[in-house]
Write a protein that holds these residues in place. Structure first.
Motif, PDB file in Angstrom:
ATOM      1  N   GLU A 173      -1.290   3.637 -15.124  1.00  0.00           N
ATOM      2  CA  GLU A 173      -0.208   4.400 -14.518  1.00  0.00           C
ATOM      3  C   GLU A 173       0.527   3.527 -13.504  1.00  0.00           C
ATOM      4  N   ARG A 174       1.767   3.915 -13.222  1.00  0.00           N
ATOM      5  CA  ARG A 174       2.615   3.092 -12.359  1.00  0.00           C
ATOM      6  C   ARG A 174       1.984   2.808 -11.003  1.00  0.00           C
ATOM      7  N   GLU A 175       1.468   3.842 -10.335  1.00  0.00           N
ATOM      8  CA  GLU A 175       0.918   3.645  -8.997  1.00  0.00           C
ATOM      9  C   GLU A 175      -0.320   2.749  -9.026  1.00  0.00           C
ATOM     10  N   GLU A 176      -1.157   2.936 -10.021  1.00  0.00           N
ATOM     11  CA  GLU A 176      -2.351   2.102 -10.137  1.00  0.00           C
ATOM     12  C   GLU A 176      -1.972   0.657 -10.408  1.00  0.00           C
ATOM     13  N   LEU A 177      -1.013   0.450 -11.313  1.00  0.00           N
ATOM     14  CA  LEU A 177      -0.592  -0.906 -11.645  1.00  0.00           C
ATOM     15  C   LEU A 177       0.105  -1.573 -10.468  1.00  0.00           C
ATOM     16  N   ALA A 178       0.942  -0.817  -9.759  1.00  0.00           N
ATOM     17  CA  ALA A 178       1.609  -1.380  -8.578  1.00  0.00           C
ATOM     18  C   ALA A 178       0.579  -1.813  -7.541  1.00  0.00           C
ATOM     19  N   ALA A 179      -0.468  -1.009  -7.350  1.00  0.00           N
ATOM     20  CA  ALA A 179      -1.525  -1.377  -6.406  1.00  0.00           C
ATOM     21  C   ALA A 179      -2.237  -2.645  -6.856  1.00  0.00           C
ATOM     22  N   CYS A 180      -2.474  -2.749  -8.153  1.00  0.00           N
ATOM     23  CA  CYS A 180      -3.138  -3.925  -8.722  1.00  0.00           C
ATOM     24  C   CYS A 180      -2.312  -5.180  -8.490  1.00  0.00           C
ATOM     25  N   VAL A 181      -1.013  -5.085  -8.720  1.00  0.00           N
ATOM     26  CA  VAL A 181      -0.123  -6.230  -8.520  1.00  0.00           C
ATOM     27  C   VAL A 181       0.033  -6.544  -7.037  1.00  0.00           C
ATOM     28  N   ARG A 182       0.165  -5.494  -6.223  1.00  0.00           N
ATOM     29  CA  ARG A 182       0.315  -5.683  -4.770  1.00  0.00           C
ATOM     30  C   ARG A 182      -0.908  -6.397  -4.184  1.00  0.00           C
ATOM     31  N   TYR A 183      -2.074  -6.047  -4.658  1.00  0.00           N
ATOM     32  CA  TYR A 183      -3.322  -6.670  -4.204  1.00  0.00           C
ATOM     33  C   TYR A 183      -3.298  -8.174  -4.493  1.00  0.00           C
ATOM     34  N   GLN A 184      -2.856  -8.528  -5.696  1.00  0.00           N
ATOM     35  CA  GLN A 184      -2.848  -9.942  -6.083  1.00  0.00           C
ATOM     36  C   GLN A 184      -1.788 -10.739  -5.327  1.00  0.00           C
ATOM     37  N   VAL A 185      -0.596 -10.174  -5.234  1.00  0.00           N
ATOM     38  CA  VAL A 185       0.473 -10.870  -4.514  1.00  0.00           C
ATOM     39  C   VAL A 185       0.101 -11.032  -3.049  1.00  0.00           C
TER      40      VAL A 185
END
Length: 226
Positions: free
Chosen positions: A65-77
């Motif tokens: 889902e968008r929020e989960e994926l955004a969190a995943c990407v935000r964590y890495q960046v």
């Protein structure tokens, strides 16, 4: 303690570095050392986030889902940003890796998740012109850096083929394709057709067996457009 690709050999021949953030490759020490290596070569650094798929090197698609994926990407960046801050450097861009990059080209939820993070950090995203990602980024005010893949193939429709492994490529043939892309806006498909392409940056992968030779040849061939 380990190496994944000849980063030291590649770095003198590239113009942008996409640094893996731990979810498909790398670890904190490798990230630190790669940032230092890029800085020593005066190469702008971008985050290279992926789906959480270290076993598959980020080249297997996932539904998030968008929020989960955004969190995943935000964590890495954010992880890479910590090393950049420590070195006094700026985050230059975000370049999704592998299956995440491919998913963004045709799924709005993925493109929007990436845009959420890009807007937070105020940086452009590398993508493919004319795709769903391109439309989403532009609609949301995110700058896209359009890209052509030098060591990947494209299917009969002109869509990028995200492959699990990268075979050895002929540097001269790769260079000829890239030069034609810049001059004529055309590129070949795997079945001998052509498609229109618009790009300002060219991607090579560190796990392509002869990537140093390819990067060296491309740097020379691309001088008129660098």
């Amino acid at each position: 303690m380990y190496r994944c690709g000849d980063d030291a050999g590649i770095m003198p021949h590239i113009h942008l570095a996409n640094v893996a953030c731990g979810f498909h490759a790398s670890d904190p020490v490798v990230m630190r050392d790669t940032v230092e290596l890029a800085a020593d070569n005066n190469i702008p650094i971008g985050a290279h986030p992926s789906f959480p798929d270290k076993q598959g090197f980020g080249r297997r698609d996932m539904i998030m889902e968008r929020e989960e994926l955004a969190a995943c990407v935000r964590y890495q960046v954010g992880a890479l940003k910590g090393f950049l801050d420590a070195a006094g450097l700026k985050l230059n861009h975000i370049k999704p890796h592998g299956a995440l990059f491919g998913a963004a080209t045709h799924r709005e939820v993925v493109a929007n998740a990436l845009a959420d993070v890009a807007l937070q950090y105020g940086v452009p995203v590398i993508g493919i012109a004319g795709t769903v990602a391109d439309k989403v980024y532009k609609a949301r005010g995110v700058t896209i850096i359009p890209e052509y893949y030098a060591d990947n193939d494209y299917d009969s429709s002109g869509a990028l083929i995200v492959c699990r492994t990268h075979p050895k490529r002929d540097p001269d043939e790769v260079s000829r394709k890239v030069v034609r892309m810049f001059k004529e806006g055309k590129a070949p498909t795997i079945d001998g057709k052509e498609f229109d392409v618009k790009a300002t940056t060219v991607c090579v992968h560190s796990d392509t067996p002869n990537v140093v030779e390819i990067a060296r040849a491309l740097k020379e061939a691309m001088k008129p457009w660098a």
